[in-house]
Design a protein around this motif. Structure first.
Motif: not given
Length: 136
Positions: A37-49
Motif C-alpha cells: 500500500d505505497a503512499n502516493k501524492p494526494g493520499d490523505e493518509e500516509c503511513m511509513i514504518s
C-alpha cells in the motif's frame, strides 16, 4: 491479577500534505512505505514504518495549519556518526533550525522543524555520550 498495558500502534501527525510529510520523515528516519500500500501524492493518509515494522508514523491531512508549539515532539539521535553531522543531513533534507541548545561541553541539543513546522530535536549519538562519560 494480570498486568495490562496499552501498546502504541503508531504515532499520528496532522498534516497539510500527508505525502510530502511521509517522504520527508521517511528520509529522516529511513522508514519505508507498506510495500502492499505505497503512499502516493494526494493520499490523505500516509503511513511509513521502520524496516522491521515495529515503529510506524501516520500522516493525516487536516484543513488547519499548525497554530502553537508542539506539546509532544520526537527526540532523535544519530544512528551513525555524530549529532553535528546528522544536523547537517537533516537541514539538507528540508528541516529548519529553530533553536541551538548545544553547550560548550558538548551536551545539549538542537531544536528543528519539519517542512510543516512541527518541532523535533537532534541529540548527541550514543557514541558521543559514551565518549564524554569515558573522558570524565
Amino acid at each position: 491479577m494480570i498486568a495490562m498495558a496499552a501498546l502504541i500502534s503508531h504515532t499520528s501527525f496532522d498534516s497539510i500534505d500527508a505525502f510530502a510529510q511521509s517522504v520527508f520523515w521517511g528520509n529522516v528516519l529511513n522508514f519505508i512505505d507498506d510495500p502492499d500500500d505505497a503512499n502516493k501524492p494526494g493520499d490523505e493518509e500516509c503511513m511509513i514504518s521502520s524496516a522491521d515494522g515495529a515503529q510506524r508514523l501516520l500522516f493525516i491531512e487536516v484543513p488547519d495549519t499548525k497554530q502553537i508549539k508542539n506539546r509532544v515532539h520526537l527526540d532523535l539521535k544519530p544512528a551513525d556518526g555524530i549529532r553535528d553531522q546528522e544536523l547537517a543531513r537533516l537541514l539538507t533534507l528540508g528541516a529548519r533550525e529553530i533553536a541551538d541548545r548545544r553547550l560548550p561541553d558538548g551536551t545539549g541539543w538542537v531544536v528543528l522543524a519539519d517542512p510543516e513546522g512541527n518541532e523535533f530535536c537532534i541529540l548527541r549519538s550514543d557514541a558521543e555520550r559514551q565518549t564524554a562519560v569515558g573522558a570524565q
